[in-house]
Design a protein around this motif. Structure first.
Motif, mmCIF file in Angstrom:
data_model
loop_
_atom_site.group_PDB
_atom_site.id
_atom_site.type_symbol
_atom_site.label_atom_id
_atom_site.label_comp_id
_atom_site.label_asym_id
_atom_site.label_seq_id
_atom_site.Cartn_x
_atom_site.Cartn_y
_atom_site.Cartn_z
ATOM 1 N N ARG A 116 0.809 -1.222 0.000
ATOM 2 C CA ARG A 116 0.000 0.000 0.000
ATOM 3 C C ARG A 116 0.842 1.273 0.000
ATOM 4 O O ARG A 116 0.307 2.375 -0.100
ATOM 5 C CB ARG A 116 -0.946 -0.003 1.205
ATOM 6 N N ARG A 117 2.133 1.148 0.120
ATOM 7 C CA ARG A 117 3.006 2.314 0.022
ATOM 8 C C ARG A 117 2.993 2.850 -1.413
ATOM 9 O O ARG A 117 2.651 2.136 -2.365
ATOM 10 C CB ARG A 117 4.439 1.938 0.405
ATOM 11 N N GLN A 118 3.381 4.123 -1.565
ATOM 12 C CA GLN A 118 3.528 4.699 -2.897
ATOM 13 C C GLN A 118 4.937 4.425 -3.400
ATOM 14 O O GLN A 118 5.912 4.733 -2.710
ATOM 15 C CB GLN A 118 3.296 6.208 -2.874
ATOM 16 N N TYR A 119 5.028 3.860 -4.606
ATOM 17 C CA TYR A 119 6.326 3.548 -5.199
ATOM 18 C C TYR A 119 6.436 4.239 -6.554
ATOM 19 O O TYR A 119 5.539 4.139 -7.393
ATOM 20 C CB TYR A 119 6.496 2.037 -5.374
ATOM 21 N N HIS A 120 7.555 4.911 -6.756
ATOM 22 C CA HIS A 120 7.842 5.553 -8.040
ATOM 23 C C HIS A 120 9.201 5.031 -8.502
ATOM 24 O O HIS A 120 10.238 5.408 -7.957
ATOM 25 C CB HIS A 120 7.863 7.077 -7.899
ATOM 26 N N THR B 207 4.751 2.762 -11.526
ATOM 27 C CA THR B 207 4.189 2.979 -10.190
ATOM 28 C C THR B 207 3.438 1.755 -9.674
ATOM 29 O O THR B 207 3.129 1.679 -8.487
ATOM 30 C CB THR B 207 3.225 4.178 -10.188
ATOM 31 N N ASP B 208 3.130 0.811 -10.546
ATOM 32 C CA ASP B 208 2.406 -0.392 -10.146
ATOM 33 C C ASP B 208 3.340 -1.355 -9.404
ATOM 34 O O ASP B 208 4.408 -1.711 -9.914
ATOM 35 C CB ASP B 208 1.815 -1.088 -11.375
ATOM 36 N N VAL B 209 2.938 -1.759 -8.209
ATOM 37 C CA VAL B 209 3.802 -2.587 -7.365
ATOM 38 C C VAL B 209 4.166 -3.894 -8.057
ATOM 39 O O VAL B 209 5.332 -4.323 -8.042
ATOM 40 C CB VAL B 209 3.116 -2.872 -6.009
ATOM 41 N N GLU B 210 3.196 -4.552 -8.665
ATOM 42 C CA GLU B 210 3.468 -5.837 -9.307
ATOM 43 C C GLU B 210 4.409 -5.683 -10.497
ATOM 44 O O GLU B 210 5.285 -6.530 -10.715
ATOM 45 C CB GLU B 210 2.150 -6.493 -9.733
ATOM 46 N N GLN B 211 4.219 -4.619 -11.264
ATOM 47 C CA GLN B 211 5.105 -4.388 -12.405
ATOM 48 C C GLN B 211 6.537 -4.128 -11.941
ATOM 49 O O GLN B 211 7.491 -4.643 -12.534
ATOM 50 C CB GLN B 211 4.601 -3.204 -13.231
ATOM 51 N N HIS C 231 13.421 -6.393 -13.662
ATOM 52 C CA HIS C 231 14.821 -6.460 -13.234
ATOM 53 C C HIS C 231 15.386 -5.056 -13.115
ATOM 54 O O HIS C 231 15.194 -4.222 -13.997
ATOM 55 C CB HIS C 231 15.643 -7.263 -14.243
ATOM 56 N N PHE C 232 16.095 -4.799 -12.014
ATOM 57 C CA PHE C 232 16.645 -3.473 -11.774
ATOM 58 C C PHE C 232 18.039 -3.344 -12.391
ATOM 59 O O PHE C 232 18.974 -4.003 -11.926
ATOM 60 C CB PHE C 232 16.754 -3.190 -10.270
ATOM 61 N N PRO C 233 18.215 -2.501 -13.386
ATOM 62 C CA PRO C 233 19.555 -2.278 -13.945
ATOM 63 C C PRO C 233 20.343 -1.306 -13.074
ATOM 64 O O PRO C 233 19.839 -0.779 -12.072
ATOM 65 C CB PRO C 233 19.258 -1.684 -15.319
ATOM 66 N N TYR C 234 21.566 -1.019 -13.473
ATOM 67 C CA TYR C 234 22.429 -0.145 -12.675
ATOM 68 C C TYR C 234 21.837 1.252 -12.543
ATOM 69 O O TYR C 234 21.780 1.818 -11.439
ATOM 70 C CB TYR C 234 23.822 -0.057 -13.314
ATOM 71 N N PHE C 235 21.363 1.827 -13.647
ATOM 72 C CA PHE C 235 20.832 3.190 -13.616
ATOM 73 C C PHE C 235 19.337 3.152 -13.265
ATOM 74 O O PHE C 235 18.473 3.396 -14.102
ATOM 75 C CB PHE C 235 21.054 3.896 -14.956
ATOM 76 N N SER C 236 19.043 2.820 -12.017
ATOM 77 C CA SER C 236 17.663 2.770 -11.560
ATOM 78 C C SER C 236 17.570 3.293 -10.145
ATOM 79 O O SER C 236 18.555 3.307 -9.397
ATOM 80 C CB SER C 236 17.129 1.331 -11.620
ATOM 81 N N GLN C 237 16.376 3.746 -9.777
ATOM 82 C CA GLN C 237 16.135 4.279 -8.435
ATOM 83 C C GLN C 237 14.666 4.195 -8.118
ATOM 84 O O GLN C 237 13.825 4.049 -8.997
ATOM 85 C CB GLN C 237 16.626 5.718 -8.351
ATOM 86 N N LEU C 238 14.374 4.300 -6.818
ATOM 87 C CA LEU C 238 12.992 4.151 -6.362
ATOM 88 C C LEU C 238 12.703 5.218 -5.304
ATOM 89 O O LEU C 238 13.479 5.403 -4.368
ATOM 90 C CB LEU C 238 12.783 2.749 -5.766
ATOM 91 N N ILE C 239 11.567 5.912 -5.475
ATOM 92 C CA ILE C 239 11.089 6.849 -4.470
ATOM 93 C C ILE C 239 9.931 6.176 -3.750
ATOM 94 O O ILE C 239 8.974 5.729 -4.374
ATOM 95 C CB ILE C 239 10.625 8.174 -5.105
ATOM 96 N N ILE C 240 10.035 6.079 -2.429
ATOM 97 C CA ILE C 240 9.024 5.399 -1.609
ATOM 98 C C ILE C 240 8.424 6.415 -0.648
ATOM 99 O O ILE C 240 9.134 7.117 0.065
ATOM 100 C CB ILE C 240 9.625 4.229 -0.819
ATOM 101 N N LYS C 241 7.082 6.444 -0.597
ATOM 102 C CA LYS C 241 6.391 7.334 0.329
ATOM 103 C C LYS C 241 5.423 6.538 1.202
ATOM 104 O O LYS C 241 4.956 5.475 0.826
ATOM 105 C CB LYS C 241 5.612 8.401 -0.450
#
Length: 243
Positions: free
Chosen positions: A206-210, A224-228, A233-243
């Protein structure tokens, strides 16, 4: 007197996001040192090189009477390993070359992806030079998480929220504690903590993920979809904002 060696932040990947000061530094350089990656077939690829060449093509040429019309660009393949000794050996090579060119009176720029002040391993090189009394300066840039929030039309933080930026060594329990205390958390270098982040997401749907990867490039992805996100797979140039 020798010119200072400039560590120039290139931003997240879009040459138009570079500061005017950074573009001017590139244009006035005699030689630009950039990181690169060596592929399995031995060829070199460099996102920094792509950004620099685009920026040079987009910006007006200054009038130069004391140097080449175009700077010399030198690529240095950096091994992407947890053990940083091999990378430090490459930085030592860059340092030797940069100091030699500086002593020859050339204007030297070392390009840095993102911002030089945020988790930039090349800061090891700047600190090493500064410790030896070398005249070095750093030019600020737009960090990738700022560019990502703008691309997604998101308010990164507002009101009394607090922002915390963490590298890829974060654990799921740590994320729980940080978010419970009211922080907005930016996780960078996701490829290094993929299992921990996905475990946290499964436990906290239920958290917000970007989720962002390759921000500022044609390959940019925003989810933004949690399942997606969890299936990706997370590559090197990736990041996540969690609220």
């Amino acid at each position: 007197m020798n010119n200072p060696i400039l560590f120039v932040s290139l931003g997240p990947g879009d040459a138009e996001m570079m500061t005017l000061k950074a573009c001017n530094a590139l244009r006035q350089a005699d030689v630009i040192l950039l990181p690169a990656t060596r592929s399995a077939d031995g060829s070199l690829t460099s996102r920094a090189n792509d950004v620099v060449r685009t920026a040079l093509a987009l910006t007006a040429k200054p009038e130069r009477t004391d140097g080449p019309e175009q700077p010399q660009i030198c690529l240095y393949p950096l091994p992407m390993k947890t053990d940083r000794r091999a990378a430090h050996a490459v930085y030592d090579e860059m340092k030797a070359d940069a100091l030699r060119w500086q002593c020859e009176g050339r204007r030297v720029v070392i390009g840095v992806e993102g911002d030089i002040s945020i988790y930039a391993s090349v800061h090891y090189l700047l600190d090493s030079m500064a410790d030896e009394g070398v005249d070095v300066q750093q030019v600020a840039g737009i960090p990738s998480f700022i560019a990502s929030a703008a691309a997604a039309r998101q308010s990164l933080i507002s009101g009394s929220e607090r922002l915390l930026v963490v590298p890829g060594n974060v654990e799921a329990t740590e994320l729980e504690q940080l978010l419970a205390s009211g922080h907005v958390v930016v996780v960078m270098k996701l490829s290094q903590c993929e299992a921990a982040v996905k475990a946290f997401m499964r436990a906290n749907p239920r958290r917000q993920y970007h989720y962002f990867e390759n921000t500022g490039t044609p390959q940019a992805l925003y989810l933004t979809d949690v399942e997606q996100i969890a299936a990706h797979h997370f590559p090197y140039f990736s990041q996540l904002i969690i609220k």
